[in-house]
Every structure is written in structure tokens, then in C-alpha cells.
Design a protein around this motif. Structure first.
Motif, PDB file in Angstrom:
ATOM      1  N   GLN A 319      39.008  64.171  42.327  1.00 10.68           N
ATOM      2  CA  GLN A 319      38.155  65.087  43.075  1.00 10.68           C
ATOM      3  C   GLN A 319      38.751  66.500  43.046  1.00 10.68           C
ATOM      4  OE1 GLN A 319      35.095  64.180  44.698  1.00 10.68           O
ATOM      5  NE2 GLN A 319      35.486  62.446  43.349  1.00 10.68           N
ATOM      6  N   ARG A 320      37.922  67.471  42.749  1.00  7.62           N
ATOM      7  CA  ARG A 320      38.361  68.865  42.645  1.00  7.62           C
ATOM      8  C   ARG A 320      37.554  69.761  43.586  1.00  7.62           C
ATOM      9  NH1 ARG A 320      43.128  69.778  39.626  1.00  7.62           N
ATOM     10  NH2 ARG A 320      43.154  68.325  37.869  1.00  7.62           N
ATOM     11  N   MET A 321      38.220  70.774  44.116  1.00  3.97           N
ATOM     12  CA  MET A 321      37.555  71.763  44.947  1.00  3.97           C
ATOM     13  C   MET A 321      36.908  72.808  44.033  1.00  3.97           C
ATOM     14  SD  MET A 321      39.224  73.987  48.074  1.00  3.97           S
ATOM     15  CE  MET A 321      40.189  72.538  48.548  1.00  3.97           C
ATOM     16  N   PHE A 558      51.354  70.048  38.810  1.00  3.79           N
ATOM     17  CA  PHE A 558      50.613  69.372  39.876  1.00  3.79           C
ATOM     18  C   PHE A 558      49.111  69.630  39.725  1.00  3.79           C
ATOM     19  CE2 PHE A 558      54.631  69.978  42.573  1.00  3.79           C
ATOM     20  CZ  PHE A 558      55.089  68.712  42.292  1.00  3.79           C
ATOM     21  N   ILE A 559      48.749  70.846  39.343  1.00  2.00           N
ATOM     22  CA  ILE A 559      47.331  71.152  39.142  1.00  2.00           C
ATOM     23  C   ILE A 559      46.744  70.231  38.075  1.00  2.00           C
ATOM     24  CG2 ILE A 559      45.682  72.917  38.432  1.00  2.00           C
ATOM     25  CD1 ILE A 559      47.659  75.021  39.478  1.00  2.00           C
ATOM     26  N   LYS A 560      47.463  70.066  36.995  1.00  2.40           N
ATOM     27  CA  LYS A 560      46.999  69.200  35.918  1.00  2.40           C
ATOM     28  C   LYS A 560      46.834  67.762  36.391  1.00  2.40           C
ATOM     29  CE  LYS A 560      47.986  68.021  31.086  1.00  2.40           C
ATOM     30  NZ  LYS A 560      48.932  68.205  29.951  1.00  2.40           N
ATOM     31  N   SER A 561      47.704  67.350  37.357  1.00  2.00           N
ATOM     32  CA  SER A 561      47.648  65.975  37.879  1.00  2.00           C
ATOM     33  C   SER A 561      46.588  65.788  38.949  1.00  2.00           C
ATOM     34  CB  SER A 561      49.014  65.586  38.445  1.00  2.00           C
ATOM     35  OG  SER A 561      49.994  65.583  37.423  1.00  2.00           O
ATOM     36  N   GLY A 562      46.012  66.900  39.440  1.00  2.00           N
ATOM     37  CA  GLY A 562      44.933  66.747  40.415  1.00  2.00           C
ATOM     38  C   GLY A 562      45.014  67.629  41.639  1.00  2.00           C
ATOM     39  N   LEU A 563      46.007  68.519  41.742  1.00  2.13           N
ATOM     40  CA  LEU A 563      46.114  69.393  42.910  1.00  2.13           C
ATOM     41  C   LEU A 563      45.063  70.499  42.843  1.00  2.13           C
ATOM     42  CD1 LEU A 563      48.046  69.695  45.414  1.00  2.13           C
ATOM     43  CD2 LEU A 563      49.166  71.528  44.130  1.00  2.13           C
ATOM     44  N   SER A 564      44.358  70.726  43.957  1.00  2.00           N
ATOM     45  CA  SER A 564      43.306  71.746  44.000  1.00  2.00           C
ATOM     46  C   SER A 564      43.716  73.014  44.731  1.00  2.00           C
ATOM     47  CB  SER A 564      42.041  71.191  44.670  1.00  2.00           C
ATOM     48  OG  SER A 564      41.258  70.443  43.769  1.00  2.00           O
ATOM     49  N   THR A 607      42.117  75.994  32.373  1.00  3.81           N
ATOM     50  CA  THR A 607      41.469  75.468  31.176  1.00  3.81           C
ATOM     51  C   THR A 607      41.763  73.992  30.946  1.00  3.81           C
ATOM     52  OG1 THR A 607      43.350  76.237  29.842  1.00  3.81           O
ATOM     53  CG2 THR A 607      41.457  77.718  30.034  1.00  3.81           C
ATOM     54  N   ALA A 608      42.876  73.502  31.560  1.00  5.15           N
ATOM     55  CA  ALA A 608      43.233  72.093  31.352  1.00  5.15           C
ATOM     56  C   ALA A 608      42.372  71.152  32.184  1.00  5.15           C
ATOM     57  CB  ALA A 608      44.708  71.874  31.677  1.00  5.15           C
ATOM     58  N   VAL A 609      41.643  71.711  33.163  1.00 11.25           N
ATOM     59  CA  VAL A 609      40.808  70.889  34.032  1.00 11.25           C
ATOM     60  C   VAL A 609      39.374  70.905  33.515  1.00 11.25           C
ATOM     61  CG1 VAL A 609      39.930  70.575  36.374  1.00 11.25           C
ATOM     62  CG2 VAL A 609      42.283  71.350  36.016  1.00 11.25           C
ATOM     63  N   VAL A 610      38.880  69.744  33.130  1.00 14.46           N
ATOM     64  CA  VAL A 610      37.517  69.623  32.625  1.00 14.46           C
ATOM     65  C   VAL A 610      36.707  68.790  33.614  1.00 14.46           C
ATOM     66  CG1 VAL A 610      36.063  68.817  30.737  1.00 14.46           C
ATOM     67  CG2 VAL A 610      38.339  69.761  30.255  1.00 14.46           C
ATOM     68  N   LEU A 611      35.615  69.359  34.099  1.00 16.50           N
ATOM     69  CA  LEU A 611      34.789  68.666  35.081  1.00 16.50           C
ATOM     70  C   LEU A 611      33.879  67.656  34.403  1.00 16.50           C
ATOM     71  CD1 LEU A 611      33.792  71.624  37.407  1.00 16.50           C
ATOM     72  CD2 LEU A 611      35.615  69.948  37.749  1.00 16.50           C
TER      73      LEU A 611
END
Length: 613
Positions: A319-321, A558-564, A607-611
Motif C-alpha cells: 500500500q502506497r500513499m 526503505f522506500i523501495k521496500s514499501g515506506l511511504s 521511479t523504482a515504485v510502480v503502481l
């Protein structure tokens, strides 16, 4: 928005001893303390999202007395003068005294109403008064209010004399941490992370002239997916046939207009909507008019932004903000909002804006406003500068168990608060949310922090979401986690960590709600000469910057692992806490602003986060 004429006419407001005011005590002060005008402190218009030009600022010298709490009648004599709107405990009040639960604080001043107020209703407004407040006009009680953080108004028309000066008296009782009411970081015996009490008036006091039927409130909700702004105007004393016209403007050009009945929602289409974000904080202007028998009888100005905060899932099932349907990592400081000279109250409007400007310049895109509520002008500056805000509910009635580690759901320990305590919380939280609803900068509500007075979590979260379904709810920042709300929020000092994605990633957004607390006392700029502290202390700026950068460099993984989102403690030193990015007096920034901006810039490459589509 057009410039508002401030009706502050010399001689209209009378109180003795204006020339005798001076800063009380021997603590450090900000550079803005010298800019405080005792005849006209904080003269700016206090309500940027419901603007009229028929108003009078009542800040300035009032008379005061501290009397036994049992005193219910208006005093006939007063002990001295106090500068409003600075709390009596503050240096800028000119008094610097504590009050306590066994005493009541009384205020009094004489006011001559402007001729433009004639034949209109007169409203007396208070930005905030901590805590229980009784108001009298010409000896008549006109109202009572409980709550230290929400603005309130009273119609005083019936109590006014036909001519001459009008006498306003205010009685305030505040038990601080001897009572169960919301009080944030205030305690009767300051220590560690707990600070000096704030009693009485601490935001602007003003009067306003309005027609017999008038617009009293606006509710504005943007919908970027449908390119619509929804606006509802509350009208007092509405008459049959009354209509409300709502008009939106972009750069002075009218782009949409609709006329509806009072209390009915207008839905204005905003073609090609310019979306608000920290990088592009675009605001539209709004005018709302009351029309009676084809004649405009009242009009207010406001503004709005087209922006959306929501939750979405990435390709890893986390889940991402989301901001405006895109993932934007949110990073900002824990902001206590305290001042060495004004306590809860910034010395000047320039000072109020300064903290936000500095935060922006440092490369943060978010502020967590910690267990305090600011004046409306603070949120206005966040709106205009492009600063996301997480808004805490001020805590109170502490003492229940705190489970800080998010191992599994269900380890929480909600407190069994009394009916008085529970009602105090519920009423004030509802009022705070209503007062701040129109601020586009606010994206997250935080009902509880670290279990402080936490109770009926599931119910409070549900009530919060029902009152404002347009924002996210961080149900329990830092502990006592429940499977409710949108966010799981871990606190960890000093190094950054994150909640376990295997436990929570597919259920709630993962954030680091507090970390850091790296301390550096700066000689000559501390609240006290010794026994200052931080969660981890350093002796020079270079070591502080090096350690801080090491911490921030861990966050991209941490962002890559899921931190928002992440929140660093904190914006400024506060009293004996020396873990601020700036000193308490704001005269020293401990790490170069440009260096901080560069360090933080790497956090916003998403850019590493793809929805997931």
C-alpha cells in the motif's frame, strides 16, 4: 485575493499602560520579539478562507487579574496589563506568571465599535483560548466555550450599548495536566519533552460586523477525478427565497459559477484543473455571495486547491500513499510549534511564516504538526508555499499502556476514559477538523500519538473517516496499533526503521512517524545553560551533519521496500530539548540549508515504485 482593509483606528481601543509593556523574564527570545508592537500585535486578518472587510482587531493591551477559581463575578479592579494574544505564562505577555487549577485568569478591555458596524450584527471571535472560557459584554454573559485549540465566535449584538465604549471581560480556567482535557505538551512542571503551560487567550481576538442574514461557514471539497470543486455555504438566519452564488476564479478570471439554495452543495466544473502539490502549490480564488430579492447582501472571499490524497497498491502488493494519484514520498520534520518568547504564539506573522519557509528551503515537502493546532494563517502559508501537513489531535488524559512495536495487531490497550474526558476529546477533535477542513495542505489526520490517552480507537477512527472521507487517517502514530485507518506508523530513535511489510504492507500504508532527535546545544541559544538533551547528542555541527546524512541515506532502501513517509524529530529546539534543526530562538540553523536540501533531494526519486494498474 484582494487586500483586506484592517479597521484599527487609533483611540477606538482603550487600555492603560501601553507604553509600559516589556518582555517578561530572562529567557532567550527570537529576533521578532523586538518587532512586536504592543498597540497592534499580530494585526493581520486572522481567517484567510472566509474574508470580509468589516472587522476590528482587538489584540493589544488588556487588563488582567489572577483570582481564586471560585470567583465567578467580573472583577472591579485589575492587577495590571497583559498583551493579548500572548499567554500569561509567556514573555511576550509582559506578565510571565503561572495560573494553575486553583485560580482563574480574568481579562478586561474597553472597545468603541466603528461607525460601519451600525445596524449590523456584531460577532466576537476568538482564534483560541486555553481552556474553559466565559465571555461577558457590558456585564452580560454572552457565552461559554471549552477547548484550547478550536476557534469560536459569539453573537454579542444584544449585549452592546447604543453608543460609547463597550466593556469586554473574559474568564479563563485551565487545569493543564491536572485535568483530562486535550493539552498537548503542556505540563505544570515542565521537564524533558513536556513544556511550560499555556493559559488563556493565545490567538487573535477580533470583532466582525455582518448583515442580519449572513454566510457563516464554507465547506470546500475538491474532486480531481471529476475536475469539480464542491462548495457548501452555511447561512445564518436564512430567509425563504435566499440564494447563494459560488464563483471560482483563476488568475482573476472567472472560470465557473453556480447559484444554489443556502446549505445546498454547489459543484463547479474546473476545466483543465491545475493540481496542487509541493512542487506546484496552485490555488484558485473563490467568492461566495448571498442574494436576497435579487440583491447581493453579503459576500465572502476564500480560495481552494485541486488536490487528492489517497492510497494505492504498487506492483509488489504494498500500500502506497498517493498525491494526485501518484506516489510522492513524504518527508518532513516533527513540528511542535513552540516559541521561547510567545510559547504557543509566534511573536509576529513573519515569524509564523519563517518556520515553514525554512522547512521548505531545507528540502522537506511535509510537516507533522505535533499535538498542537496552529492559527489559520499558518495553514494558509502551507497552502501557498506547498507544504503537506499531517495534523495531530492534541493529547490529554495520559496514563494508559503503550505498545510501541508493531508485532501483530491487537496488542493495544485503550484507556477507559471518563465520560467528561471522552466528550472533551470528541467535541474538540470534531471542532478542529471542521475548522481546518478547507486547508488543502492537510492530507493526514492523526487522532492519537504513542498511546497518549488513546481510547476507543476503532470508534474514533471511524468517526474521523466519516467526518472527512477526503483525507487519510493515521489512527495511532507510534504504537497501540489497530487494523483500522489507512496507516501503520512506527517510531524509532535515533536511527530510521520501518514497519515490517510482511505483516502490514498489503493492509495499510507504512510510515516512519518519528526518528532522529539528533541533539546539539548551541551556547547562548538554549532555554537553560545546562542539562539540555537530545535523543543522541553531538558536540559540533560537522559531526551532526555527517550523522544526519548517514541516517537519510538509509531511507531510499526503505522506500523501495514499501515506506511511504518519514518524520524527523524535529524543526526546532524546544525548552530543554536541543534536537532541533534550528535553535529555539531560530537564530541558528545547525546544518546548512543548502546541504540539507541536497541530502533530501534523493528521497523524491520514486521511479523504482510502480503502481499496480
Amino acid at each position: 485575493m484582494k487586500r483586506v482593509l484592517v479597521l484599527f483606528i487609533a483611540g477606538m481601543i482603550t487600555a492603560s499602560g501601553q507604553s509600559q509593556w516589556k518582555v517578561a523574564g530572562d529567557k532567550i527570545v527570537t529576533e521578532w520579539a523586538a518587532k512586536v508592537d504592543p498597540q497592534q500585535p499580530l494585526p493581520e486578518y486572522p481567517r484567510p478562507q472566509l474574508v470580509r472587510n468589516t472587522w476590528l482587531n482587538l489584540n493589544g493591551m488588556w487588563q488582567y487579574s489572577v483570582l481564586p477559581a471560585s470567583t465567578q463575578t467580573i472583577p472591579t479592579a485589575y492587577a495590571g496589563n497583559i498583551l493579548v494574544p500572548y499567554a500569561i505564562e509567556s514573555a511576550l505577555s509582559g506578565v510571565g506568571k503561572t495560573v494553575g487549577k486553583d485560580s482563574a485568569l480574568w481579562y478586561q478591555r474597553s472597545v468603541a465599535m466603528p461607525p460601519t458596524f451600525k445596524n449590523k450584527r456584531v460577532l466576537l471571535h476568538f482564534g483560541a483560548v486555553d481552556w474553559l472560557c466565559d465571555v461577558f459584554v457590558n456585564g452580560k454573559k454572552v457565552g461559554t466555550h471549552q477547548g484550547g485549540y478550536d476557534p469560536f465566535s459569539m453573537d454579542i449584538t444584544a449585549a452592546l450599548g447604543k453608543s460609547g465604549n463597550q466593556q469586554i471581560a473574559v474568564r479563563v480556567w485551565d487545569p493543564t495536566d491536572d485535568g483530562p482535557q486535550p493539552r498537548g505538551k503542556q505540563v505544570n512542571k515542565p521537564n524533558g519533552i513536556w513544556y511550560t503551560p499555556v493559559t488563556g487567550i493565545w490567538q487573535t481576538v477580533w470583532v466582525e460586523a455582518v448583515p442580519q442574514t449572513y454566510i457563516s461557514h464554507l465547506k470546500q471539497t475538491p474532486d480531481i477525478d471529476k475536475s469539480v470543486i464542491r462548495v457548501t455555504a452555511r447561512v445564518e438566519n436564512a430567509q425563504p427565497g435566499d440564494q447563494v452564488t459560488v464563483a471560482a476564479f483563476k488568475g482573476g478570471e472567472k472560470i465557473a459559477e453556480q447559484t444554489v439554495a443556502p446549505g445546498t452543495e454547489a459543484a463547479l466544473a474546473i476545466p483543465g484543473a491545475a493540481l496542487w502539490s509541493p512542487k506546484h502549490p496552485f490555488l484558485y480564488d473563490l467568492k461566495v455571495s448571498l442574494v436576497q430579492k435579487n440583491k447581493k447582501t453579503d459576500e465572502v472571499s476564500s480560495y481552494f486547491a485541486m488536490r487528492k490524497i489517497s492510497v494505492g497498491t504498487d506492483n509488489n502488493g504494498i500500500q502506497r500513499m498517493l498525491l494526485n494519484n501518484e506516489f510522492v514520498f513524504q518527508y518532513g520534520p516533527l513540528d511542535q510549534g513552540w516559541w521561547p518568547d510567545g510559547l504557543y504564539t509566534a511573536p509576529t506573522d513573519e515569524a509564523l511564516k519563517y518556520d515553514i519557509e525554512q522547512t521548505k528551503a531545507m528540502g522537506f515537502n511535509m510537516i507533522r504538526k505535533h499535538v498542537k493546532v496552529e492559527p489559520a494563517r499558518w495553514y494558509n502559508y502551507c497552502d501557498r508555499l506547498g507544504m503537506l501537513v499531517w495534523q495531530d489531535m492534541p493529547s490529554g488524559d495520559l496514563g494508559n499502556h503503550w505498545e510501541p512495536r508493531p508485532g501483530v495487531y491487537g496488542r493495544s490497550s485503550d484507556k477507559n476514559r471518563s465520560a467528561e474526558s471522552e466528550n472533551s476529546y470528541r467535541n474538540e477533535w470534531k471542532a478542529i477538523m471542521a475548522a481546518l477542513y478547507n486547508s488543502p495542505c492537510i492530507v493526514v489526520w492523526v487522532p492519537f500519538n504513542e498511546g497518549w490517552g488513546q481510547f476507543k480507537t476503532k470508534d474514533i477512527v471511524q468517526v474521523t473517516q466519516q467526518q472527512d472521507p477526503s483525507r487519510l487517517v493515521n489512527s495511532a502514530s507510534g504504537g497501540n496499533f489497530e487494523p483500522v485507518g489507512h496507516i501503520i506508523d512506527l517510531h524509532n530513535y535515533p536511527e530510521p526503521l520501518m514497519p515490517d511489510p510482511a505483516l502490514f504492507g498489503s493492509k495499510q500504508v507504512l510510515v516512519l512517524g518519528e526518528f532522529g532527535g539528533l541533539g546539539l546545544p548551541v551556547e547562548g541559544h538554549t532555554w537553560q545553560q545546562k542539562n539540555n538533551w537530545g535523543y543522541q547528542s553531538f558536540k559540533n555541527n560537522d559531526d551532526l551533519l555527517k550523522h544526519y546524512e548517514e541516517f537519510v541515506n538509509r531511507i531510499p532502501a526503505f522506500i523501495k521496500s514499501g515506506l511511504s513517509a518519514a518524520v524527523y524529530t524535529q524543526t526546532t529546539d524546544v525548552e530543554v530539548e536541543t534536537n532541533g534543526l534550528m535553535t529555539y530562538d531560530r537564530k541558528v540553523t545547525k546544518m546548512p540549508v543548502e546541504a540539507l536540501n541536497k541530502i533530501h533531494s534523493k528521497l523524491y526519486d520514486n521511479t523504482a515504485v510502480v503502481l499496480r494498474k
